[in-house]
Design an enzyme around this catalytic site. Structure first.
Site, short mmCIF file in Angstrom:
data_model
loop_
_atom_site.label_atom_id
_atom_site.label_comp_id
_atom_site.label_asym_id
_atom_site.label_seq_id
_atom_site.Cartn_x
_atom_site.Cartn_y
_atom_site.Cartn_z
N ASP A 67 0.82 -1.21 0.00
CA ASP A 67 0.00 0.00 0.00
C ASP A 67 0.86 1.27 0.00
O ASP A 67 2.08 1.21 0.18
CB ASP A 67 -0.94 0.00 1.21
CG ASP A 67 -0.25 -0.36 2.52
OD1 ASP A 67 1.00 -0.34 2.56
OD2 ASP A 67 -0.94 -0.64 3.49
N ASP A 136 -7.76 -2.22 14.10
CA ASP A 136 -9.15 -2.54 13.74
C ASP A 136 -9.23 -3.78 12.84
O ASP A 136 -10.26 -4.06 12.27
CB ASP A 136 -9.80 -1.33 13.04
CG ASP A 136 -9.05 -0.90 11.79
OD1 ASP A 136 -8.05 -1.57 11.42
OD2 ASP A 136 -9.46 0.10 11.16
N HIS A 138 -7.34 -4.27 10.11
CA HIS A 138 -7.04 -4.06 8.69
C HIS A 138 -5.76 -4.75 8.27
O HIS A 138 -4.84 -4.94 9.07
CB HIS A 138 -7.08 -2.57 8.32
CG HIS A 138 -5.94 -1.73 8.79
ND1 HIS A 138 -6.10 -0.66 9.63
CD2 HIS A 138 -4.62 -1.77 8.51
CE1 HIS A 138 -4.92 -0.10 9.84
NE2 HIS A 138 -4.00 -0.75 9.17
N GLU A 143 -9.77 -1.61 5.17
CA GLU A 143 -10.42 -1.25 6.43
C GLU A 143 -11.66 -2.11 6.66
O GLU A 143 -12.18 -2.73 5.73
CB GLU A 143 -10.82 0.23 6.38
CG GLU A 143 -9.63 1.18 6.22
CD GLU A 143 -8.85 1.40 7.52
OE1 GLU A 143 -8.90 0.54 8.41
OE2 GLU A 143 -8.20 2.45 7.63
C1 GLP Z 1 -0.48 0.54 8.59
C2 GLP Z 1 -0.15 -0.27 7.34
C3 GLP Z 1 -0.40 -1.74 7.53
C4 GLP Z 1 0.21 -2.19 8.86
C5 GLP Z 1 -0.48 -1.48 9.98
C6 GLP Z 1 0.01 -1.91 11.36
O1 GLP Z 1 -1.77 1.02 8.63
N1 GLP Z 1 -0.87 0.17 6.18
O2 GLP Z 1 0.14 -2.46 6.45
O3 GLP Z 1 0.06 -3.57 9.00
O4 GLP Z 1 -0.23 -0.10 9.82
O5 GLP Z 1 1.17 -1.21 11.68
P1 GLP Z 1 2.08 -1.44 12.94
O6 GLP Z 1 2.98 -2.57 12.58
O7 GLP Z 1 2.83 -0.14 13.08
O8 GLP Z 1 1.20 -1.73 14.09
#
Ligand code: GLP
Length: 242
Positions: A67, A136, A138, A143
């Protein structure tokens, strides 16, 4: 679904990096689906270290990132382009043409997303997809409520994600409110999926996603149906399911 519990974040980073390394050793021209966020940072540091030590060769590897924020130029300090180049790509011998990240600077969502799906097919699909999990549920930026059938598309970020990721931006106003993300369908087509989860704040969503109902309201829950899915988490993240 396989579950691997690691001692702590350091142990998680090392073991997850070992799985990615094994994929590259077994298939030097592997297609790796890569993720951003804070969780994979330690893992990427290991890959760089092992490359520098001469244990890994990325010359034939292709990478496809999940992404990117829509509207951020590539060189913005919080773009996922910047994240990937500074943490991994600048330090390994990957061919620049083998690196793929959705183009956040492309204003037309259709152009940005359709081309991405075509490219994934052209390279033969993803061998191993790395994922983190949002609070959440995702995955990528899919989402809650996102249809499971979607390929790469443009999303409106939810309040929960904006709040979680705001720490990386100077202010809420500066933060992009949309992103381009591989869809759940694209992720499910990967041959193998490895999710990394760390910390007690992930414990509740990990339980909901993998021991609850499969529902678009918890996008990660679909991974229960993937034929080769591994959840690797540290003790804190897995504390509700062990
Ligand atoms: C972002 C990314 C996701 C990632 C998520 C969790 O929103 N788009 O790909 O998995 O954060 O991130 P973290 O590892 O910082 O908790």
């Amino acid at each position: 679904m396989k579950i691997v519990c690691t001692k702590d974040y350091q142990d998680l980073s090392r073991k997850a990096a070992m799985l990615l390394s094994a994929q590259i050793i077994m298939k030097p021209n592997a297609v790796l689906g890569l993720a951003t966020g804070s969780t994979p940072i330690g893992l990427y540091a290991h890959l760089v270290e092992w490359y520098q030590r001469g244990d890994l060769d990325f010359s034939e590897v292709t990478t496809i990132n999940l992404d990117e924020y829509r509207g951020l130029p590539r060189d913005h300090a919080q773009s996922y382009h910047h994240y990937m180049y500074t943490r991994l790509f600048h330090h390994i011998n990957i061919h620049p043409d083998h690196i793929h990240i959705p183009d956040g600077a492309e204003p037309d969502p259709l152009r940005a997303c359709a081309a991405y799906d075509v490219m994934i097919q052209r390279v033969g699909g993803i061998d191993l997809q790395l994922l983190g999990i949002g609070l959440d549920g995702h995955i990528g930026f899919n989402e809650p409520g996102t249809a499971f059938e979607l390929g790469t598309h443009c999303v409106d970020l939810t309040e929960s994600t904006l709040a979680a990721n705001q720490r990386f931006f100077a202010s809420r106003e500066e933060m992009p409110k949309q992103a381009y993300t591989m869809g759940v369908k694209t992720i499910m087509q990967a041959k193998k999926v490895l999710m990394v989860a760390s910390g007690k704040e992930k414990a509740e969503i990990v339980k909901k996603a993998f021991f609850g109902r499969v529902t678009p309201q918890v996008p990660a829950s679909i991974l229960q149906m993937h034929p080769d899915f591994t959840l690797m988490g540290d003790q804190e993240a897995l504390q509700r399911i062990l």
